[in-house]
Design a protein around this motif. Structure first.
Motif: not given
Length: 147
Positions: A107-111
């Protein structure tokens, strides 16, 4: 060496069958982030856009299916996996659609959650939910993807 009699073998088989599907199925059904949408696809592997699925190790992404798109992966010409590309540990948003590199969806989220395309499991095993799976079955030159 142990000798198994027929009754013991039956009991072992029943125990194995009953143990399938428990906690993981409940986790998928109770995922608060994803509400599954109906998916019913028949992919003709003779069409050029699906030709990569004839060869183990290849995948095809269908962007307009499922929640965040559907990825279909050829494990060994008999076994195919299909998963939704919306990160199962985020509500669908701009960064939760995963990108692919090899057999890893991230995924491209911060995590930067990442998952294995063969098992659907999280790479670090620290996240609560695996990828949302779809059924994938090959019938001749047609691959059927459903939920």
């Amino acid at each position: 060496m142990y000798k198994l009699n027929l009754q013991t073998l039956r009991l072992l088989l029943i125990t194995l069958l009953l143990s399938c599907g428990g906690e993981d199925d409940t986790r998928l059904i109770n995922n608060p982030y994803l509400n599954p949408v109906p998916v019913s696809l028949n992919l003709n592997l003779n069409l050029p856009q699906y030709n990569p699925l004839k060869y183990p190790g290849n995948f095809v992404v269908l962007n307009n299916q499922g929640i965040g798109g559907v990825v279909i992966y050829n494990v060994n010409n008999s076994l195919y996996t299909a998963f939704d590309l919306s990160d199962p540990n985020h509500s669908p948003n701009n960064c939760s659609i995963m990108t692919l590199q090899g057999v890893v969806a991230t995924c491209q989220c911060a995590d930067n959650n990442s998952y294995d395309l063969v098992t659907g499991g999280h790479q670090s095993e620290s996240q609560a939910y695996p990828m949302l799976p779809y059924r994938a079955q090959r019938n001749g030159d047609v691959l059927v993807i459903t939920n």
